[in-house]
Write an enzyme that holds these catalytic residues in place. Sequence first.
Site, PDB file in Angstrom:
ATOM      1  N   HIS A 263     -19.855 -22.798-102.484  1.00 59.37           N
ATOM      2  CA  HIS A 263     -19.661 -23.914-103.420  1.00 59.37           C
ATOM      3  C   HIS A 263     -18.186 -24.217-103.657  1.00 59.37           C
ATOM      4  O   HIS A 263     -17.851 -25.217-104.298  1.00 59.37           O
ATOM      5  CB  HIS A 263     -20.374 -23.634-104.748  1.00 59.37           C
ATOM      6  N   ASP A 291     -24.831 -19.182-100.719  1.00 65.54           N
ATOM      7  CA  ASP A 291     -23.533 -19.517-101.319  1.00 65.54           C
ATOM      8  C   ASP A 291     -22.461 -18.805-100.515  1.00 65.54           C
ATOM      9  O   ASP A 291     -21.869 -17.827-100.960  1.00 65.54           O
ATOM     10  CB  ASP A 291     -23.493 -19.111-102.782  1.00 65.54           C
ATOM     11  N   GLY A 370     -12.996 -19.849-111.594  1.00 67.21           N
ATOM     12  CA  GLY A 370     -11.849 -19.477-110.766  1.00 67.21           C
ATOM     13  C   GLY A 370     -12.049 -18.152-110.060  1.00 67.21           C
ATOM     14  O   GLY A 370     -11.383 -17.861-109.066  1.00 67.21           O
ATOM     15  N   SER A 372     -14.835 -17.413-108.608  1.00 68.18           N
ATOM     16  CA  SER A 372     -15.798 -17.658-107.529  1.00 68.18           C
ATOM     17  C   SER A 372     -15.213 -17.300-106.166  1.00 68.18           C
ATOM     18  O   SER A 372     -14.040 -17.566-105.880  1.00 68.18           O
ATOM     19  CB  SER A 372     -16.196 -19.130-107.509  1.00 68.18           C
ATOM     20  N   SER A 387     -20.672 -15.481-106.716  1.00 68.10           N
ATOM     21  CA  SER A 387     -21.344 -16.770-106.661  1.00 68.10           C
ATOM     22  C   SER A 387     -21.238 -17.484-108.002  1.00 68.10           C
ATOM     23  O   SER A 387     -20.593 -18.522-108.115  1.00 68.10           O
ATOM     24  CB  SER A 387     -22.813 -16.603-106.265  1.00 68.10           C
TER      25      SER A 387
END
Length: 533
Positions: A263, A291, A370, A372, A387
């Site tokens: 993502h 993801d 941030g 992720s 994720s």
Amino acid sequence: MSHNHAVTSGCVLAITSLALAAVPADADLRPDAPAVPAPALAAVAGLRNAPSGPVRPLPAPAGAADRPLLSIAGPPGMVEALQRDLGLTEEQARERLVNEARLGPVVDRMKAQLGDRFGGAWLRAKTASTLVVSSTRAADIPLIVAAGAQAEVVPRSLAQLAEIKTKLDATLPPRPLVSSVRYVDVKRNKVVVLTSEPQAAENFVQASDVEQSAVVVLPSTEAPQPLYDLVGGTAYYIGVASRCSVGFPVTKGAQTGFVTAGHCGKKGAVTSGFNRVSQGVFQASSFPVDDSAWVAANPGWTATAAVDNGAGATLPVAGARIAIEGASVCRSGSTTDFRCGVIQQHDASVTYPQGTVYGLTRTSVCAEPGDSGGSFISIDQAQGVTSGGSGDCGAGGTTYFQPLGEILTAYGLTLKTAPPTAPVAVVTPDTCVGYLSTYRGTLAVGQSDLQPRGLYYRAKAGGLHSGCVNGPAGTDFDLSLLRWNGSSWRVVATSDGPGPNKRITYTGRPSRYRYQVTATAGSGPYVLAFTAP
């Protein structure tokens, strides 16, 4: 993308000085020693003929109080992070790491041996001192106990639970949102549905073609959202406004790069590094359903087998062995740095506003936007990339990661790894297996230890005593079994040939017994394991 692929690699840990093991149920501690926690006693509940009253403590061996406890020199910053985030003392954090490394390979063997009867495995106790393995067949109990684990008999196998969850994923609609999260809970031996609308979720479950008793609907406000030199956990930027975190450096042939969350960017998106220097381009990306993504780095960026520990240093990445439920896991991210928690469930399905992602791992680690794409690591084993989640690192939260093995397989990538932590007089953990009680210590040449813990155990019935000692390579550690004759201790069996590994079997009458371990040549840590009648 397959959600069943696992990448495994060996994990060798540096044992530098007593990882406290379970105390026999019939052993007393010295008056000034701490009480034995209940989980430790439960780990040896299989010992028969435990006395109804206390036994008299014996003096500790000379010099025992001056010898250090056996522990692990964990990766830089990890012990401190576990202390902060799991509320452990330094000794407990080090003991937890030893136990996780010791018990992880046991789960791999149990999966292979139980096959389609395997119901799952998880760690118990604050220091992960107890491994529980479940099976759908009671006849497997002796096999599980012999491997050093507690056994539970359950009605459904892990494969059956996974099939039920897959059916629920297809039944529960993303619009309107009925359930934000579904996961297999091996402790309950059920599939859990988290929802803010319990009655609506119950109605959908009842209308689905699944075993009703295998599903539990729980009210929850959890609403996960995606969180927005190559070193895992460091920042990178997509365009001018978005920031994510590097997962793990990888290679594909001669091309270096890193894995991250899907993502964070689409194929073709251009990235810049933490220093805003041009970094690379997204080569592939998948979100939702999965993801996952990977970025090919520009020349000048070198893939390193390291994860940022948030304290000015890095952790080595030695492999990608999947950690079991209950194991500690830490996350590195560019917003909240290095945070730790435990693995709660594997194979979770999470419905984000953008769609559902399947096969995630649920953890108690916190995260914020941030973070992720950042690294999840257990000891020195890569686990996956961040994720999404709910909550924050002020109040706490729940975070999910995409397992690494699936990303490597889907995109044909190779994880960048470093040699495992250099062993210091490593004791091979698999040499003394299948015994009910385990103790650890360390000896200098010429020294002896009396076990258990300078005390003794009581056999109220005659039968077979089995003992095993495993010392460091290149040493000579001897093992003796002593029996109390009413006025003194007498050696009734000994194994004193050359080498570090010795075994004893002895059939004796009811009495008090204890083992003596002696370092005849060389020094270092040892493992003593035994089973009493």
